[in-house]
Design a protein around this motif. Structure first.
Motif, mmCIF file in Angstrom:
data_model
loop_
_atom_site.group_PDB
_atom_site.id
_atom_site.type_symbol
_atom_site.label_atom_id
_atom_site.label_comp_id
_atom_site.label_asym_id
_atom_site.label_seq_id
_atom_site.Cartn_x
_atom_site.Cartn_y
_atom_site.Cartn_z
ATOM 1 N N THR A 32 2.747 -15.519 -4.440
ATOM 2 C CA THR A 32 2.740 -14.352 -5.553
ATOM 3 C C THR A 32 3.662 -13.155 -4.622
ATOM 4 O OG1 THR A 32 1.587 -12.900 -6.745
ATOM 5 C CG2 THR A 32 0.630 -13.202 -4.616
ATOM 6 N N ASP A 33 4.022 -12.197 -5.214
ATOM 7 C CA ASP A 33 4.627 -11.057 -4.753
ATOM 8 C C ASP A 33 4.136 -9.779 -4.982
ATOM 9 O OD1 ASP A 33 6.950 -12.810 -4.147
ATOM 10 O OD2 ASP A 33 7.656 -12.120 -6.353
ATOM 11 N N ALA A 34 4.044 -8.756 -3.864
ATOM 12 C CA ALA A 34 3.470 -7.626 -3.988
ATOM 13 C C ALA A 34 4.797 -6.472 -3.925
ATOM 14 C CB ALA A 34 2.487 -7.176 -3.068
ATOM 15 N N LEU A 35 5.149 -5.551 -4.688
ATOM 16 C CA LEU A 35 6.274 -4.771 -4.653
ATOM 17 C C LEU A 35 5.448 -3.325 -4.529
ATOM 18 C CD1 LEU A 35 9.076 -3.935 -5.212
ATOM 19 C CD2 LEU A 35 8.618 -3.828 -7.519
ATOM 20 N N GLY A 36 6.130 -2.291 -3.678
ATOM 21 C CA GLY A 36 5.320 -1.095 -3.594
ATOM 22 C C GLY A 36 5.785 -0.545 -2.194
ATOM 23 N N HIS A 37 5.058 0.489 -1.868
ATOM 24 C CA HIS A 37 5.042 1.167 -0.472
ATOM 25 C C HIS A 37 4.329 0.605 0.541
ATOM 26 C CE1 HIS A 37 7.332 3.718 -3.694
ATOM 27 N NE2 HIS A 37 8.043 3.993 -2.653
ATOM 28 N N LEU A 38 4.941 0.366 1.599
ATOM 29 C CA LEU A 38 4.205 0.022 2.628
ATOM 30 C C LEU A 38 3.325 1.136 3.223
ATOM 31 C CD1 LEU A 38 3.614 -2.210 5.217
ATOM 32 C CD2 LEU A 38 5.578 -1.082 6.303
ATOM 33 N N LEU A 39 2.190 0.893 3.349
ATOM 34 C CA LEU A 39 1.209 2.107 3.938
ATOM 35 C C LEU A 39 0.955 1.828 5.427
ATOM 36 C CD1 LEU A 39 -1.495 2.211 0.982
ATOM 37 C CD2 LEU A 39 0.551 3.693 1.416
ATOM 38 N N ALA A 40 0.503 0.649 6.009
ATOM 39 C CA ALA A 40 0.345 0.401 7.236
ATOM 40 C C ALA A 40 0.344 -1.079 7.580
ATOM 41 C CB ALA A 40 -1.215 0.616 7.430
ATOM 42 N N CYS A 41 0.868 -1.281 8.826
ATOM 43 C CA CYS A 41 0.926 -2.821 9.401
ATOM 44 C C CYS A 41 0.507 -2.893 10.755
ATOM 45 C CB CYS A 41 2.374 -3.291 9.285
ATOM 46 S SG CYS A 41 2.660 -4.905 9.629
ATOM 47 N N ASP A 42 -0.455 -3.700 11.004
ATOM 48 C CA ASP A 42 -0.946 -4.024 12.542
ATOM 49 C C ASP A 42 -0.653 -5.402 12.445
ATOM 50 O OD1 ASP A 42 -3.009 -5.434 11.298
ATOM 51 O OD2 ASP A 42 -4.443 -3.466 11.079
ATOM 52 N N ALA A 43 -1.492 -6.085 13.561
ATOM 53 C CA ALA A 43 -1.210 -7.330 14.336
ATOM 54 C C ALA A 43 -1.599 -8.332 13.289
ATOM 55 C CB ALA A 43 -1.728 -7.478 15.601
ATOM 56 N N GLY A 44 -2.477 -7.888 12.577
ATOM 57 C CA GLY A 44 -3.013 -9.034 11.704
ATOM 58 C C GLY A 44 -2.663 -9.017 9.946
ATOM 59 N N SER A 45 -2.473 -7.967 9.490
ATOM 60 C CA SER A 45 -2.191 -7.398 8.041
ATOM 61 C C SER A 45 -1.187 -6.374 7.782
ATOM 62 C CB SER A 45 -3.671 -7.564 7.347
ATOM 63 O OG SER A 45 -4.115 -6.023 7.704
ATOM 64 N N CYS A 46 -0.919 -6.190 6.387
ATOM 65 C CA CYS A 46 -0.102 -5.119 6.293
ATOM 66 C C CYS A 46 -0.629 -4.615 4.825
ATOM 67 C CB CYS A 46 1.459 -5.334 5.977
ATOM 68 S SG CYS A 46 1.699 -6.571 4.445
ATOM 69 N N THR A 47 -0.686 -3.355 4.436
ATOM 70 C CA THR A 47 -1.110 -2.941 3.276
ATOM 71 C C THR A 47 0.002 -2.304 2.435
ATOM 72 O OG1 THR A 47 -3.221 -2.406 4.458
ATOM 73 C CG2 THR A 47 -2.610 -1.451 2.252
ATOM 74 N N ILE A 48 -0.020 -2.925 1.069
ATOM 75 C CA ILE A 48 1.341 -2.407 0.407
ATOM 76 C C ILE A 48 0.390 -1.637 -0.764
ATOM 77 C CG2 ILE A 48 3.017 -3.030 -1.249
ATOM 78 C CD1 ILE A 48 3.523 -3.891 1.833
ATOM 79 N N ARG A 49 1.034 -0.554 -1.219
ATOM 80 C CA ARG A 49 0.517 0.297 -2.372
ATOM 81 C C ARG A 49 1.497 0.095 -3.661
ATOM 82 N NH1 ARG A 49 -1.544 6.137 -1.390
ATOM 83 N NH2 ARG A 49 -3.327 4.757 -1.109
#
Length: 78
Positions: A32-49
């Motif tokens: 699947t895809d997530a389209l949006g703005h990158l909120l944060a990214c660390d060594a284990g995950s990223c968060t997309i709004r």
């Protein structure tokens, strides 16, 4: 099973928060895809709004990621 490509995770780790991105990642039964703005990214995950919600994606599931241009302006109601 081969190891995942590290290039998408490197891109996400280096991208500035607020960058508009599309991220393709593995889910049960496919991709699947997530389209949006990158909120944060660390060594284990990223968060997309996305438009609907904030999506936390484990970097080990990411198969592709890239920056995308700004969304086109919404049309006005007639």
């Amino acid at each position: 099973m081969s190891l995942p490509d590290a290039a998408p995770a490197r891109f996400l780790s280096a991208a500035a928060p607020g960058t508009r991105v599309v991220v393709r990642y593995r889910i049960e039964g496919g991709l699947t895809d997530a389209l949006g703005h990158l909120l944060a990214c660390d060594a284990g995950s990223c968060t997309i709004r996305t438009r609907r919600a904030d999506v936390v994606i484990p970097l080990g599931r990411v198969v592709a990621a890239k920056e995308v241009p700004p969304a086109p302006p919404r049309r006005t109601a007639r």
